[in-house]
Design an enzyme around this catalytic site. Structure first.
Site, PDB file in Angstrom:
ATOM      1  N   LYS A 105      -0.630   6.541 -10.390  1.00 15.01           N
ATOM      2  CA  LYS A 105       0.065   5.247 -10.388  1.00 15.01           C
ATOM      3  C   LYS A 105       1.089   5.210 -11.515  1.00 15.01           C
ATOM      4  O   LYS A 105       0.854   5.725 -12.611  1.00 15.01           O
ATOM      5  CB  LYS A 105      -0.960   4.122 -10.541  1.00 15.01           C
ATOM      6  CG  LYS A 105      -0.398   2.713 -10.373  1.00 15.01           C
ATOM      7  CD  LYS A 105      -1.518   1.676 -10.447  1.00 15.01           C
ATOM      8  CE  LYS A 105      -0.995   0.261 -10.305  1.00 15.01           C
ATOM      9  NZ  LYS A 105      -2.081  -0.754 -10.380  1.00 15.01           N
ATOM     10  N   SER A 137      -6.892  -4.553  -7.961  1.00 12.70           N
ATOM     11  CA  SER A 137      -5.719  -3.738  -7.631  1.00 12.70           C
ATOM     12  C   SER A 137      -6.022  -2.331  -7.143  1.00 12.70           C
ATOM     13  O   SER A 137      -5.115  -1.623  -6.711  1.00 12.70           O
ATOM     14  CB  SER A 137      -4.778  -3.660  -8.837  1.00 12.70           C
ATOM     15  OG  SER A 137      -4.170  -4.900  -9.068  1.00 12.70           O
ATOM     16  N   SER A 175      -2.295  -4.168  -6.865  1.00  7.98           N
ATOM     17  CA  SER A 175      -0.994  -3.633  -7.233  1.00  7.98           C
ATOM     18  C   SER A 175      -0.839  -2.130  -7.020  1.00  7.98           C
ATOM     19  O   SER A 175       0.275  -1.613  -7.068  1.00  7.98           O
ATOM     20  CB  SER A 175      -0.719  -3.952  -8.710  1.00  7.98           C
ATOM     21  OG  SER A 175      -1.669  -3.316  -9.554  1.00  7.98           O
TER      22      SER A 175
END
Length: 488
Positions: A77, A176, A152
């Protein structure tokens, strides 16, 4: 050539037997990423050059036969620092930021021989639940490109679900990892707070953030957690690793395991088909020998309000460092120091990030601190106590990961409160610092439904045990979206 349908253990056997090299596997993975990227937008940076250098070094040193992750590609990420690879947090503010160090989780993965192939798209600074607030454009759901992938950690989930990569890392502040795992039909785990070091994670809510793994199956998820979990002197909140092998209970039966089903998790606002799927899953656990009983978590309904006060307050403090002076975006139209600060931040941050900075600044301001931030902390304690009462009698908690399946792109962008409520079922886990996993449990309207299992602190091996028992006796995890090569 593609290897995306092979498990990590199958890939390991191919690497050890020298039927393929780490370089060949990395090249194939990079091709899988590129061939799907236009449809998904799941990566901010594809680190082709760096990945091939890593792979060549591993081939020259030789695959570690005792380490199942040696030579395996990994997507990371974009809010997790990677040495020499852009780390933007999907924000204009950090459009040119290239760290000179690896986050501890990444360093641990590299020590195991994993190869970083790229940085995945995400909601800007991890603030968002749909994958749409990225400065680099929205990520698409792997199953239906007109739907959100969740957030997210949108790109990390979509990349695994679509077959771009087998394993990825995300971060979870209020759901997330688990929510995008649910929306994309894969396995995502938020570990106990402190299990994985936060050093090198671009901070959002420091008392809530936790790095965790994505994978297509429960065992592969646990193998990745084995690689990244560690105590770390660079993170004062990290904890000693209490479990030597997170796969240790996988394959054991769950007869007699007590599982709680909170009535609040199946109440108002839960899609009827999602509710039916979870109730069917509860019956399936009973068939496997578990005892499933209804309980109450009475203060969980306050979780969203508490979270957005605490997380936004912590974010408003953490994001003060982005001032246009030290690194990142600097406004060109500034004529003095004040204008550099104001213009750089107003131009560099997106709308959702600015909204949360404003909310957090207000909650911490003189005259409002006691009414908002202090009270939120008190209610957080009540939520923690609710969990403690349940876990005094039960091994795990079962419920849906999200109130619905993935929704249309751009359908909630103008209604932030509605989007915030999508994290209703995941947020309490972060507030209490507990581990939670999302696994595939069925489909509604052709889209995956995620089942969430929550345990007391440091119970990841029990969560994996129950999740693997469900997975072994169902085939939801075997179904793949069209972009991967499936029928859906």
């Amino acid at each position: 050539m593609t290897f995306n349908n092979k498990t990590i253990e199958e890939l390991h056997n191919l690497l050890v037997s020298k039927e393929i090299s780490a370089t060949e596997l990395t090249q194939a993975t990079l091709e899988d990423i590129k061939s799907r990227e236009e449809a998904l937008n799941s990566f901010v940076t594809i680190a082709e050059e760096q990945a091939l250098v890593q792979a060549k070094a591993i081939d020259e040193a030789g695959i570690d036969a005792d380490n199942v992750l040696s030579g395996i590609p990994l997507a990371v990420k974009d809010n997790i620092s990677t040495d020499g690879i852009l780390t933007t947090a999907a924000s204009k503010m950090l459009y040119n930021y290239e760290p000179i160090f690896d986050a501890t989780a990444v360093a641990n993965a590299k020590t195991k021989g994993m190869i970083v192939v790229g940085k995945t798209n995400m909601d800007e600074f991890a603030m968002g639940g749909s994958g749409e607030t990225s400065h680099y454009g929205a990520t698409k759901n792997a199953w239906d490109h007109s739907k959100v992938p969740g957030g997210s950690s949108s790109g990390s989930a979509a990349a695994v679900a679509s077959g771009q990569v087998r394993l990825s890392l995300g971060s979870d502040t209020g759901g997330s990892i688990r929510q995008p795992a649910a929306f994309n039909g894969i396995v995502g785990l938020k570990p106990t707070y402190g299990t994985v070091s936060r050093f090198g994670l671009i901070a959002f809510g420091s008392s809530l953030d936790q790095i965790g793994p994505f994978a297509p199956t429960v065992k592969e998820n646990a193998l990745l957690l084995n690689a990244i979990a560690s105590e770390d002197a660079k993170d004062s909140t990290s904890a000693p690793v209490r479990i030597a092998d997170f796969t240790s209970k996988i394959g054991q039966d769950i007869k007699g395991m007590k599982i709680a089903l909170p009535k609040e998790y199946l109440g108002e606002g839960i899609n009827p088909e999602v509710k039916e799927t979870i109730l069917n899953a509860a019956k399936h656990f009973e068939k496997l020998g578990a005892i499933v009983e209804e309980v109450s978590l009475p203060h969980s309904k306050y979780g969203v309000a508490v979270y957005y006060i605490i997380a936004s307050s912590e974010a408003s403090s953490n994001l003060q460092r982005f001032d246009g002076i030290r690194y990142g975006y600097r406004a060109e139209d500034a004529t003095n120091l004040d204008e550099i600060y104001v213009n750089s931040r107003s131009q560099g941050f997106g709308e959702e990030v600015k909204r949360r900075i404003m909310l957090g600044t207000f909650s911490l301001s003189s005259g409002y601190y006691d009414a908002y931030y202090k009270k939120a902390g008190q209610v957080r304690t009540l939520i923690i106590q609710d969990f403690e009462k349940v876990f005094a009698d039960y091994d795990l908690i079962l419920g849906p990961t999200a109130p619905s399946v993935a929704y249309d792109l751009d359908s909630l962008n103008h209604d932030p409160v509605a989007m915030y409520l999508a994290d209703l079922l995941t947020i309490p886990v972060n507030l209490a610092g507990l581990p939670g996993i999302s696994i595939p449990a069925g489909f509604s309207q052709g889209l995956p439904v995620g089942l969430q299992l929550i345990g007391p602190k440091y119970s990841e091996e029990t969560i994996y045990q129950a999740a693997a028992a469900f997975e072994a006796t169902t085939d939801y995890h075997k179904q793949q979206p069209v972009i991967f090569g499936g029928d859906n």
